[in-house]
Design a protein around this motif. Structure first.
Motif, short mmCIF file in Angstrom:
data_model
loop_
_atom_site.label_atom_id
_atom_site.label_comp_id
_atom_site.label_asym_id
_atom_site.label_seq_id
_atom_site.Cartn_x
_atom_site.Cartn_y
_atom_site.Cartn_z
N GLY A 129 24.12 -52.79 50.80
CA GLY A 129 23.40 -51.97 49.84
C GLY A 129 23.88 -52.20 48.41
O GLY A 129 23.08 -52.37 47.49
N THR A 130 25.19 -52.20 48.22
CA THR A 130 25.73 -52.37 46.88
C THR A 130 25.45 -53.76 46.34
O THR A 130 25.10 -53.93 45.16
CB THR A 130 27.25 -52.11 46.87
N MET A 131 25.56 -54.78 47.18
CA MET A 131 25.32 -56.14 46.72
C MET A 131 23.84 -56.39 46.44
O MET A 131 23.49 -57.31 45.70
CB MET A 131 25.87 -57.15 47.72
N HIS A 132 22.97 -55.58 47.01
CA HIS A 132 21.56 -55.69 46.63
C HIS A 132 21.38 -55.26 45.18
O HIS A 132 20.51 -55.78 44.47
CB HIS A 132 20.69 -54.84 47.55
N LEU A 133 22.21 -54.33 44.72
CA LEU A 133 22.18 -53.95 43.31
C LEU A 133 22.58 -55.14 42.43
O LEU A 133 21.99 -55.36 41.36
CB LEU A 133 23.14 -52.78 43.07
N ALA A 134 23.54 -55.93 42.91
CA ALA A 134 23.91 -57.15 42.18
C ALA A 134 22.77 -58.15 42.18
O ALA A 134 22.55 -58.86 41.19
CB ALA A 134 25.16 -57.76 42.80
N ARG A 135 22.04 -58.21 43.28
CA ARG A 135 20.90 -59.13 43.37
C ARG A 135 19.82 -58.73 42.38
O ARG A 135 19.21 -59.59 41.73
CB ARG A 135 20.33 -59.12 44.78
N ILE A 136 19.55 -57.43 42.24
CA ILE A 136 18.54 -56.95 41.30
C ILE A 136 18.99 -57.20 39.86
O ILE A 136 18.21 -57.62 39.00
CB ILE A 136 18.26 -55.46 41.52
N GLY A 137 20.26 -56.91 39.60
CA GLY A 137 20.81 -57.15 38.26
C GLY A 137 20.43 -56.11 37.23
O GLY A 137 20.63 -56.33 36.03
N LEU A 138 19.87 -55.00 37.66
CA LEU A 138 19.47 -53.95 36.73
C LEU A 138 19.84 -52.58 37.28
O LEU A 138 19.74 -52.33 38.48
CB LEU A 138 17.95 -53.97 36.49
N GLY A 139 20.26 -51.70 36.36
CA GLY A 139 20.45 -50.30 36.69
C GLY A 139 19.45 -49.48 35.88
O GLY A 139 18.78 -50.00 34.99
N VAL A 140 19.35 -48.20 36.19
CA VAL A 140 18.43 -47.31 35.48
C VAL A 140 19.21 -46.08 35.02
O VAL A 140 20.03 -45.53 35.76
CB VAL A 140 17.25 -46.88 36.37
N ARG A 141 18.95 -45.66 33.78
CA ARG A 141 19.57 -44.44 33.24
C ARG A 141 18.53 -43.69 32.40
O ARG A 141 17.46 -44.22 32.10
CB ARG A 141 20.79 -44.79 32.40
N GLU A 142 18.88 -42.48 32.03
CA GLU A 142 17.99 -41.68 31.20
C GLU A 142 18.41 -41.84 29.74
O GLU A 142 19.48 -41.36 29.33
CB GLU A 142 18.04 -40.21 31.61
N ALA A 143 17.59 -42.50 28.94
CA ALA A 143 17.89 -42.71 27.53
C ALA A 143 17.69 -41.43 26.73
O ALA A 143 18.39 -41.18 25.73
CB ALA A 143 17.00 -43.82 26.96
N ALA A 144 16.74 -40.63 27.16
CA ALA A 144 16.44 -39.33 26.56
C ALA A 144 15.74 -38.52 27.65
O ALA A 144 15.30 -39.09 28.65
CB ALA A 144 15.55 -39.49 25.33
N PRO A 145 15.65 -37.22 27.50
CA PRO A 145 14.99 -36.43 28.55
C PRO A 145 13.61 -36.97 28.91
O PRO A 145 12.73 -37.09 28.05
CB PRO A 145 14.90 -35.03 27.92
N GLY A 146 13.46 -37.37 30.18
CA GLY A 146 12.19 -37.88 30.65
C GLY A 146 11.90 -39.32 30.27
O GLY A 146 10.81 -39.83 30.53
#
Length: 219
Positions: A175-192
């Motif tokens: 599971g964690t190495m699939h995150l490495a395969r995708i190469g992208l994370g997601v965060r909230e830059a501002a509400p919504g």
């Protein structure tokens, strides 16, 4: 008659080996989704119908491709039984996570199979292929379980069931190495407002090793 049957069985096994090797090569080059059965047949130089005569389902072919990866993963280097369990576990995890980075299609295949409940997947493949998958999985997990068992006996690892933890770590790494395969994370830059950010695959791999080690350490 016996010689004829043996010859036919030998041809079937040779054809199966060729198809599995071609499938893995295409997976490594293009990924799981970009290697349809027609393309695999062309690359193997055989008729599409022969693939379905050799494999009862697409899942069966994918399972045998996973076993091909697992055989190579299992053949990796390791430390001796008298070495420190923590060092042995780190070496095993370094090898496993590096393998996942080197062969992202291994992640695709393994995770694709894991999406199906075991009972449902079992109904799609023959007894022999199911056995071969079990053998390959057991061979890959056994050294890890033995490291964990040795660490538990020496008081290095705080675990009760080495076999369960070995399976847990195997799945956690996928599971964690699939995150490495995708190469992208997601965060909230501002509400919504979602924002994607780049991930360094090597940093993900290193964090995966440390996370796995932290789950079993006494301190």
């Amino acid at each position: 008659m016996g010689v004829t049957r043996r010859a036919a069985r030998g041809r079937r096994r040779a054809r199966e080996r060729t198809v599995v090797e071609v499938t893995r090569r295409l997976f490594d080059e293009r990924g799981l989704q970009d290697a349809p059965i027609d393309e695999i047949a062309r690359a193997a130089g055989i008729n599409r119908a022969l693939i379905y005569r050799s494999f009862s389902s697409k899942e069966e072919l994918f399972i045998l491709t996973v076993t091909h990866y697992l055989d190579e993963l299992t053949a990796g280097p390791g430390l001796g039984p008298d070495d420190d369990p923590a060092a042995r576990l780190r070496a095993a995890l370094e090898h496993y996570t590096s393998f996942c980075l080197r062969y992202p299609a291994f992640l695709d295949c393994a995770l694709s199979l894991m999406r199906r409940p075991a009972r449902e997947l079992r109904e799609l493949v023959s007894d022999s292929v199911w056995l071969r998958l079990g053998q390959a999985m057991a061979a890959a997990l056994h050294p890890l379980a033995e490291i964990l068992r040795a660490g538990a006996e020496r008081g290095t690892f705080a675990i009760d069931d080495p076999d369960f933890v070995a399976n847990r770590l195997y799945t956690h790494v996928l599971g964690t190495m699939h995150l490495a395969r995708i190469g992208l994370g997601v965060r909230e830059a501002a509400p919504g407002v979602p924002e994607a950010f780049a991930l360094d695959p090597e940093a993900v791999r290193a964090a995966c090793v440390e996370d796995a080690l932290a789950t079993v350490r006494m301190v």
